[in-house]
Write a protein that holds these residues in place. Structure first.
Motif, short mmCIF file in Angstrom:
data_model
loop_
_atom_site.label_atom_id
_atom_site.label_comp_id
_atom_site.label_asym_id
_atom_site.label_seq_id
_atom_site.Cartn_x
_atom_site.Cartn_y
_atom_site.Cartn_z
N ARG A 103 -4.93 2.79 10.79
CA ARG A 103 -4.54 1.69 9.91
C ARG A 103 -5.78 1.00 9.34
N PRO A 104 -5.58 0.24 8.26
CA PRO A 104 -6.73 -0.47 7.67
C PRO A 104 -7.44 -1.35 8.69
N GLU A 120 -9.44 2.19 -1.72
CA GLU A 120 -8.14 1.76 -1.20
C GLU A 120 -8.23 0.39 -0.52
N VAL A 121 -9.30 0.16 0.22
CA VAL A 121 -9.50 -1.15 0.86
C VAL A 121 -9.62 -2.22 -0.22
N ASP A 165 -10.72 -3.57 8.04
CA ASP A 165 -11.82 -4.03 7.21
C ASP A 165 -11.78 -5.55 7.19
N TYR A 175 -2.53 1.41 3.70
CA TYR A 175 -3.27 1.64 2.46
C TYR A 175 -2.25 1.97 1.36
N SER A 211 -1.33 5.27 10.36
CA SER A 211 -1.00 4.65 9.08
C SER A 211 -0.33 5.56 8.05
#
Length: 187
Positions: free
Chosen positions: A98-99, A22-23, A101, A158, A115
């Motif tokens: 939440r993301p 997903e990232v 990265d 995501y 998220s």
């Protein structure tokens, strides 16, 4: 006991692989769509959709302008708020962060660190479904994809967050729209 530990480790490994995928998709979406004009539009959509306020206001405008169907517009408006509330309830149960990265740039502030699902996707889809029934136009393909994409461009969700939000909003909007239609026929 050893088998259950191995199963747990395997499940963690699968979850980590899914999160990494997903990232990667999120990073690729940003790589393709993140341009100054797109980010500006996405931020505008983010502010419009925050707490479903823009969609609620649009329904109130519909109620003010379409007096013969004022009750239906008000019901639809509150349905949008209800869909938003449902998404918040799910967020609090799931508690997905939440993301976070280095390959994903967060380009807008958010009211929470949770998220899943995207409340913007939920309320937008509910509004599109409900207001389609009142305008006689299919608003879903016009309103929903841009909002879903905007959440990815801004790096705050995501892909599965926006898809789940759209599914939740579609379900709430669809159920309420059928109820409104049935109620109208019974008069």
């Amino acid at each position: 006991m050893l088998e259950s530990a191995e199963n747990a480790k395997g499940a963690e490994s699968v979850a980590a692989a899914e999160a990494a995928a997903e990232v990667k998709v999120l990073s690729q979406v940003q790589g393709v769509l993140k341009r100054p004009g797109t980010v500006k539009a996405a931020r505008g959509m983010s502010h419009f959709g925050e707490h479903a306020i823009g969609w609620f206001a649009a329904g109130l405008v519909g109620a003010a302008l379409d007096k013969p169907r004022r009750k239906e517009w008000l019901t639809a408006s509150f349905g949008v708020v209800g869909a938003h509330a449902a998404s918040i309830a799910v967020k609090r149960v799931v508690r997905r962060p939440r993301p976070d990265d280095p390959s994903v740039e967060v380009l807008v502030g958010t009211p929470s660190k949770l998220s899943f699902p995207s409340s913007h996707a939920t309320s937008t889809t509910a509004a599109a479904v409900l207001y389609s029934g009142l305008t006689g136009r299919n608003l879903v393909p016009v309103l929903v994809p841009p909002m879903l994409a905007s959440r990815l461009v801004l790096g705050v969700h995501y892909p599965t967050d926006v898809l789940a939000g759209a599914a939740l909003g579609g379900a709430v909007g669809g159920v309420l729209r059928r109820f409104m239609s049935r109620n109208k026929r019974s008069r």
